[in-house]
Design an enzyme around this catalytic site. Structure first.
Site, PDB file in Angstrom:
ATOM      1  N   LYS A  94      -9.678  12.908   8.682  1.00 42.70           N
ATOM      2  CA  LYS A  94      -9.248  12.771  10.070  1.00 42.70           C
ATOM      3  C   LYS A  94      -9.163  13.838  11.044  1.00 42.70           C
ATOM      4  O   LYS A  94      -9.053  14.992  10.445  1.00 42.70           O
ATOM      5  CB  LYS A  94      -7.797  12.022   9.602  1.00 42.70           C
ATOM      6  CG  LYS A  94      -7.761  10.709   9.101  1.00 42.70           C
ATOM      7  CD  LYS A  94      -6.361  10.362   9.026  1.00 42.70           C
ATOM      8  CE  LYS A  94      -6.183   9.151   8.017  1.00 42.70           C
ATOM      9  NZ  LYS A  94      -6.603   7.958   9.046  1.00 42.70           N
ATOM     10  N   ASP A 137      -2.228  10.297   3.967  1.00 34.59           N
ATOM     11  CA  ASP A 137      -3.839  10.308   3.945  1.00 34.59           C
ATOM     12  C   ASP A 137      -4.492  11.138   4.907  1.00 34.59           C
ATOM     13  O   ASP A 137      -4.312  11.355   6.032  1.00 34.59           O
ATOM     14  CB  ASP A 137      -3.878   8.783   4.517  1.00 34.59           C
ATOM     15  CG  ASP A 137      -5.136   8.396   4.789  1.00 34.59           C
ATOM     16  OD1 ASP A 137      -6.046   8.957   4.070  1.00 34.59           O
ATOM     17  OD2 ASP A 137      -5.644   7.287   5.450  1.00 34.59           O
ATOM     18  N   GLU A 197      -9.534   4.099   2.163  1.00 34.23           N
ATOM     19  CA  GLU A 197      -9.038   3.978   1.049  1.00 34.23           C
ATOM     20  C   GLU A 197      -7.917   3.073   0.621  1.00 34.23           C
ATOM     21  O   GLU A 197      -7.640   2.796  -0.464  1.00 34.23           O
ATOM     22  CB  GLU A 197      -8.261   5.474   0.803  1.00 34.23           C
ATOM     23  CG  GLU A 197      -7.158   5.780   1.220  1.00 34.23           C
ATOM     24  CD  GLU A 197      -6.625   5.525   2.733  1.00 34.23           C
ATOM     25  OE1 GLU A 197      -5.557   5.288   3.153  1.00 34.23           O
ATOM     26  OE2 GLU A 197      -7.546   5.706   3.454  1.00 34.23           O
ATOM     27  N   ASP A 253       1.753   6.225   5.792  1.00 31.17           N
ATOM     28  CA  ASP A 253       0.512   5.303   5.459  1.00 31.17           C
ATOM     29  C   ASP A 253       1.051   4.600   3.875  1.00 31.17           C
ATOM     30  O   ASP A 253       0.520   3.911   3.426  1.00 31.17           O
ATOM     31  CB  ASP A 253      -0.493   6.222   5.122  1.00 31.17           C
ATOM     32  CG  ASP A 253      -1.765   5.176   5.408  1.00 31.17           C
ATOM     33  OD1 ASP A 253      -1.652   4.230   5.671  1.00 31.17           O
ATOM     34  OD2 ASP A 253      -2.985   5.596   4.484  1.00 31.17           O
ATOM     35  N   ARG A 290      -7.848  -0.004   1.271  1.00 26.82           N
ATOM     36  CA  ARG A 290      -8.477  -1.656   0.404  1.00 26.82           C
ATOM     37  C   ARG A 290      -8.749  -1.046  -0.716  1.00 26.82           C
ATOM     38  O   ARG A 290      -8.818  -1.838  -1.736  1.00 26.82           O
ATOM     39  CB  ARG A 290      -9.297  -1.818   1.370  1.00 26.82           C
ATOM     40  CG  ARG A 290     -10.567  -0.943   1.598  1.00 26.82           C
ATOM     41  CD  ARG A 290     -11.431  -1.385   2.930  1.00 26.82           C
ATOM     42  NE  ARG A 290     -10.908  -0.841   3.800  1.00 26.82           N
ATOM     43  CZ  ARG A 290     -11.410  -1.168   5.250  1.00 26.82           C
ATOM     44  NH1 ARG A 290     -12.336  -1.679   5.392  1.00 26.82           N
ATOM     45  NH2 ARG A 290     -10.560  -0.565   6.227  1.00 26.82           N
ATOM     46  N   LYS A 306       0.996  -1.150   0.194  1.00 20.27           N
ATOM     47  CA  LYS A 306       0.159  -0.134  -0.031  1.00 20.27           C
ATOM     48  C   LYS A 306       0.889   1.316  -0.142  1.00 20.27           C
ATOM     49  O   LYS A 306       1.744   1.444   0.729  1.00 20.27           O
ATOM     50  CB  LYS A 306      -0.866   0.117   1.173  1.00 20.27           C
ATOM     51  CG  LYS A 306      -1.843   1.126   1.418  1.00 20.27           C
ATOM     52  CD  LYS A 306      -2.464   1.280   2.779  1.00 20.27           C
ATOM     53  CE  LYS A 306      -3.017   2.534   3.103  1.00 20.27           C
ATOM     54  NZ  LYS A 306      -3.743   2.652   4.380  1.00 20.27           N
TER      55      LYS A 306
END
Length: 529
Positions: A266, A259, A338, A277, A340, A254
């Site tokens: 967030k 993010d 996001e 991330d 996934r 990933k």
């Protein structure tokens, strides 16, 4: 940092020039026959007899200008039963005493250490002495330039030593990129890091841009990227260490380089840490760096879908339905789930390689942090033998994982009124439902998912990337070489490693390269939390 392995007796070690010396002392040495009369052994035995060195791994005693010993500073560190975990603890404790003197050269006397213990010492020393400098104007670089391990028989532990040094290179590359701020680790810069790796023997890379990804039908990946000014990159690394007909292991990392959570934004507190991330992507880069050094007889493909998750006017919205590369539709109920979405398209893409094993690595869920903390990563797998191989590799590499369930009942919460599935399933068992989402895109492939949200990063005083799970992955791949030798790949759908159809590097890549990544980056190269 350079590492060296030498066969040296305690007498020879004492007479070797270095800025500092670390003596690893196992409990068994307390009761050993007093056959040696060198100054180091005599000093250690005296310290034990006088109870100046208490029992317990990590207990240390420091000395200055010890008679008969050339290194000026000496630290005696207990390493318990001499196991890798105890040796690691001893080295970490000893370095806490040694680092104030900023030694440039260090001797480590590990006479009785096994190969695994020597490997643990190398990795612990590299980890403890690592310093991040890439974006600091006046940072002091790592003071330690060279560490020499003195052992009773270098030949007996050389293989383990070489593995450890290669793993250390990979871990530091992973740390470097996960530590960099989002504006210094964009998707384009990650692609450049991969291109630097491709200069190594047997390593090649293709980099796909937005148009290439659109042609492939990666609608889920595109949806996450559409809110950012930074163009996405889909990086396809290949290490060809075996015959072209040998089925590869495919690693999917990933690569969300920052993010925000997107429209489901967030909280501001600690959002800066969301630069890590892309820890999964960093671990794939680090694993390839180790493979390039070790040159094992195995084929490996690394897939890195990389983009930012930003909340501008073009960003994907809660309730939007997107079509994945597999043709399955997804209702985006939470834009902060996001990871996934980009992984599912990469998992579908991986099918073309007909892998012997497919492993994705992602800082995927805060739920996994709650479940396992920072000790073990979450391990999900649809085949017991694959789960066991990864768990065993983690134990051997001191990079442990814990197997989590994949019962079908956990997928019930992913049902959607408006698409084939939703991308979240509520708060309960969040790490498991995230894995169940990914499982919908792997078909019958031998697949495992590593949720590294808790282990890839440390907050607080030790804030920074850990480089995990590079040690686990490298150990698994080297073990796979042995398994492959015992069980030919005939029944595993072996196919040549195909080349991705990549466009020429777009202008945005050239602009990124013009920014000139730091020397450390060139040399080396959580979201839905």
């Amino acid at each position: 940092m350079d590492f060296e392995l030498k066969t040296l007796t305690p007498h020879q070690t004492a007479s070797t020039v270095a800025d500092a010396l670390l003596v690893l002392w196992p409990d068994a040495a307390d009761q050993a026959a007093p056959a040696l009369d060198d100054p180091l052994t005599l000093w250690a035995r005296g310290a034990v007899a006088d109870e100046d060195l208490p029992a317990g791994a990590g207990q240390c005693l420091a000395a200055h200008r010890l008679p008969g010993v050339k290194p000026r500073r000496v630290v005696l560190a207990r390493c318990g039963d001499g196991s890798p975990s105890q040796v690691r603890k001893a080295v970490q404790a000893a370095w806490a005493l040694l680092k104030a003197g900023q030694p440039k050269t260090l001797l480590v006397l590990a006479s009785a250490a096994s190969g695994a213990a020597v490997a643990a010492a190398v990795q612990a020393l590299a980890d403890a002495s690592y310093v991040y400098t890439a974006t600091k104007s006046q940072a002091k670089p790592r003071s330690l330039h060279k560490a020499t391990l003195a052992v009773a028989d270098a030949t007996a532990v050389r293989s383990a030593f070489a593995r450890a040094v290669a793993v250390t290179r990979g871990v530091e590359l992973a740390k470097e990129w996960a530590n960099r701020p989002g504006n210094h680790a964009t998707p384009s810069l990650l692609a450049e890091a991969a291109r630097q790796l491709a200069k190594q023997p047997r390593v090649s890379v293709d980099v796909l841009g937005p148009k290439d990804v659109a042609k492939l039908g990666m609608g889920a990946f595109l949806a996450v990227a559409q809110g950012s000014e930074e163009p996405l990159r889909f990086i396809v690394l290949k290490y060809q260490g075996a015959a072209k007909s040998s089925a590869p292991v495919v690693l999917v990392g990933k690569g969300i380089t920052f993010d925000t959570g997107g429209i489901s934004i967030k909280p501001a507190a600690e959002m800066d840490e969301m630069k890590f991330d892309m820890g999964g992507a960093a671990s794939v880069l680090g694993t390839f760096a180790a493979l390039a050094e070790l040159q094992p007889a195995l084929n490996v493909v690394g897939l890195i879908p990389s983009c930012e998750n930003m909340p501008d006017g073009r960003a994907v919205k809660p309730g939007d339905v997107v079509t994945s590369m597999s043709g399955q539709t997804i209702e985006v109920l939470n834009t902060d789930a996001e990871g996934r979405l980009i992984l599912c398209d990469a998992l579908t893409y991986a099918e073309r390689f007909k892998p012997r094993a497919l492993i994705d690595i992602a800082t995927l869920t805060g739920a996994c942090v709650i479940a396992l903390g920072g000790v073990r990563c979450g391990l999900f797998a649809n085949h017991d033998d694959l789960a066991a191989a990864l768990a065993d590799a983690g134990q051997a590499a001191l990079d442990p994982a814990w197997r989590m369930p994949l019962d079908d009942d956990y997928a019930e919460g992913l049902k959607s009124h408006f698409a084939d599935m939703g991308n979240v399933a509520g708060r309960q068992a969040g790490a498991v439902t995230a894995a169940k989402f990914l499982q919908k895109f792997v078909g019958q492939q031998r697949w495992a998912h590593l949720d590294i949200a808790g282990v890839a990063w440390k907050s607080g005083a030790a804030k920074g990337a850990t480089g995990r799970p590079v040690p686990l992955l490298v150990q698994y791949l080297l073990d796979e070489v042995d398994r492959q030798a015992l069980q030919p790949a005939a029944g595993l759908g072996a196919q040549p490693i195909k080349s991705a159809k990549a466009a020429k590097p777009p202008k945005s890549d050239k602009a990124a390269v013009a920014a000139k990544p730091t020397k450390a980056g060139k040399a080396a190269g959580a979201g839905s939390r």
